[in-house]
Design an enzyme around this catalytic site. Structure first.
Site, PDB file in Angstrom:
ATOM      1  N   CYS A  36       2.954  -8.124 -19.600  1.00 35.39           N
ATOM      2  CA  CYS A  36       1.871  -7.529 -18.680  1.00 35.39           C
ATOM      3  C   CYS A  36       2.335  -7.525 -17.308  1.00 35.39           C
ATOM      4  O   CYS A  36       1.488  -7.024 -16.455  1.00 35.39           O
ATOM      5  CB  CYS A  36       0.684  -8.005 -18.926  1.00 35.39           C
ATOM      6  SG  CYS A  36       0.486  -9.905 -18.415  1.00 35.39           S
TER       7      CYS A  36
ATOM      8  N   HIS B  52       0.804  -1.005  -0.080  1.00 39.90           N
ATOM      9  CA  HIS B  52      -0.082  -0.030  -0.111  1.00 39.90           C
ATOM     10  C   HIS B  52       0.728   1.311   0.117  1.00 39.90           C
ATOM     11  O   HIS B  52       0.599   2.332  -0.630  1.00 39.90           O
ATOM     12  CB  HIS B  52      -0.900   0.102   1.091  1.00 39.90           C
ATOM     13  CG  HIS B  52      -1.769   1.138   0.992  1.00 39.90           C
ATOM     14  ND1 HIS B  52      -2.938   1.219   0.387  1.00 39.90           N
ATOM     15  CD2 HIS B  52      -1.901   2.344   1.921  1.00 39.90           C
ATOM     16  CE1 HIS B  52      -3.629   2.146   0.459  1.00 39.90           C
ATOM     17  NE2 HIS B  52      -3.001   3.103   1.437  1.00 39.90           N
TER      18      HIS B  52
END
Ligand code: PEP
Ligand code: MG
Length: 538
Positions: A468, A184
């Site tokens: 990706c 985070h």
């Protein structure tokens, strides 16, 4: 430790020099304890503490920017999950106090979700909330007490969403001992442009008042360093309107698709479908799936949309797919291996995607994750072709499929490299272990050489190749990927603009010369610095 260099993983492109502010550990929570006998009143206490913390999250979400608001909403849902409450209630019935029971219940959930980066980070966030619930019950204050003025580099173990919401303007840099590129802290610092270095174990020894240079481009913190020591950033200047290869966006939900459409992304390079089902307790029907895929396809940015079939396994349990407990889930039944016991779900996904493709009129490519053999790839291709009019491909995430690409020549439309998992399996390094960050660094020469082989074998076999994994979100690395021969990249939404600019600032020949520098290096540091130097000299 003046002059000491503390290695970690950089977030952001500009350095900052400021004084260390160590986050103090808050007043400890009482140890696990039993309640005095009234289970019902204990459950009431827990309910009201959970709703108080949920209310606190709502407030944070209102104050927060868009990136955090979504996280707070997701956390609120996790926190108020009825199954979680029932698990805690069962602990209360065993005699444990409300606070202890909730922490135990979250631990149980955490064990279920262990093993996958994106989920473990959210479990860490949920554990932080469990502490907040316990603190609320015991009347303990859990604030960070950050200075409101001045300039500080915040140093701590890792920061949860509730912590980062308290960051003041005085926080000009962040260093965390733990946490990885998907933590985070990394997400928030990237979105707020706060220079950070995460996964920096040596930061444990930093003390208040020391001056440090946070050097994210150099993946390091320099004690007492000054800004002239910072690793130079490349500021890319676009020279053409279109990048040398298309830049797509990674998405996992309808709201991601909506946000991705506000970027300049050329379609979607990775739609992680499993993210829709993490809290689904019953199997969605074909029509339910088709409805949500249609909405997402309609909302996604213009261009092809690459959809990945479910990448769940014992590490990312999807509640309606029953899975055995595994000792080593990253090496277990995950991704396409679910075909063993859940063939119907994969067939249903493909059938739903075909309905959505027709409804939306979009160009849909489908791919399977965690393919290990050419036989699996061909089996999947046959299923997908029978199900609809898709371009069909597979993810390249295992070393074994890297060695088997030649066997797929002319038999698939495309491949897409998941460098997050490819690094994990190539280096035998758990992608969630912050102590192994150096092996998971995409600049590792062995990864770059594996990528070169993938691009070359794909081109020889007439397979369109893309990347990706997170590595494609690094603008300089994206130039290397184009130079190695990849035909597209897919980046996290916040990076689409930067990656596009980088890929619009070079010609294909220049990108090839830059990639050659990376291929000649023998260490990750050398690869990165040679590439940055080559880019600076263009
Ligand atoms: C990868 O492994 O690089 C990837 C894109 O898939 P995920 O991160 O979802 O495992
Ligand atoms: Mg993967």
């Amino acid at each position: 430790m003046t002059g000491a260099i503390l290695a970690g993983m950089g977030v952001g492109l500009s350095p900052v020099r400021a004084e260390v502010f160590r986050v103090k550990p808050s007043q400890p929570l009482p140890a696990a304890h039993k309640h005095s006998g009234n289970a019902e009143s204990e459950k009431q206490t827990l309910r009201s503490a959970v709703s108080a913390v949920a209310h606190y999250l709502e407030e944070l979400s209102e104050k927060a920017g868009e990136t955090s608001a979504e996280i707070f909403e997701a956390l609120k849902m996790l926190l108020e999950d009825e199954d979680l409450f029932e698990t805690a209630a069962a602990q209360i019935d065993e005699g444990w106090s409300a606070a202890t029971s909730f922490i135990l219940a979250v631990d149980e959930f955490g064990e279920l979700l262990a093993g996958d980066a994106a989920f473990e980070e959210r479990v860490a966030d949920l554990r932080d909330l469990a502490k907040r619930v316990a603190a609320h019950i015991h009347g303990i204050h859990l604030g960070l007490d950050l200075p409101a003025t001045g300039r500080y580099v915040l140093v701590g173990e890792d920061f949860s969403p509730a912590d980062t919401a308290q960051f003041t303007n005085a926080v000009v840099g962040v260093v965390t001992i733990k946490g990885g590129p998907t933590s985070h802290t990394a997400i928030i610092c990237r979105s707020k442009s706060i220079p950070a270095v995460v996964s920096c174990p040596a930061a444990e020894d930093l003390v208040d008042g020391q001056i440090v240079l946070v050097d994210p481009v150099g993946d390091r913190v320099v004690v007492d360093g000054d800004e002239s020591m910072a690793t130079k950033t490349i500021s890319f200047v676009a020279k053409s309107i279109e990048p040398i290869i298309p830049v797509r966006a990674n998405i996992g939900s309808l709201s991601d698709a909506v946000s991705a459409a506000t970027t300049a992304a050329n379609g979607v390079g990775l739609f992680r479908t499993e993210l829709l089902y993490l809290s689904a307790h019953s199997m969605p029907s074909i029509s339910e799936q088709a409805k949500s895929y249609t909405e997402i396809l309609k909302a996604a940015p213009e261009g092809p949309i690459v959809v990945r079939t479910i990448d769940a396994g014992s590490d990312k349990p999807v509640p309606f797919l029953k899975m055995e407990h595994e000792e080593n889930p990253a090496l277990g039944v995950r991704g396409y291996r679910l075909i063993q016991d859940h063939r119907q779900f994969i067939l249903d996904q493909l059938a739903s995607l075909e309905v959505a493709r027709k409804e939306s009129g979009r160009e849909v490519w489908v791919m399977a994750p965690m393919i290990a053999t050419a036989q699996e790839a061909l089996e999947f291709a046959a299923l997908a072709r029978a199900a609809g009019e898709f371009k069909v491909g597979v993810m390249v995430e295992t070393p074994s499929i890297v060695m088997a690409l030649a066997d797929l020549a002319n038999q698939l439309d495309f491949i897409s490299v998941g460098t997050n998992d490819l690094s994990q399996y190539l280096f035998a390094a758990d992608r969630m272990n912050p102590s192994l960050g150096a092996l998971l660094n995409p600049w590792q020469p062995a990864l770059i050489r594996a990528l070169a082989k993938i691009a070359t074998d794909s081109a020889a076999g007439n397979l369109s190749s893309g990347v990706c994994g997170e590595s494609a979100s690094d603008p300089a690395f994206a130039v290397v990927l184009a130079g190695l021969g990849f035909k597209s990249v897919s980046a996290s939404m916040s990076q689409v603009g930067a990656v596009r600019t980088a890929l619009s600032s070079v010609s294909l020949d220049q990108a090839k010369a830059v990639a050659a520098e990376a291929l000649d290096a023998t260490t990750a540091e050398e690869a990165k610095s040679r590439v940055l130097a080559a880019l600076a000299n263009l």
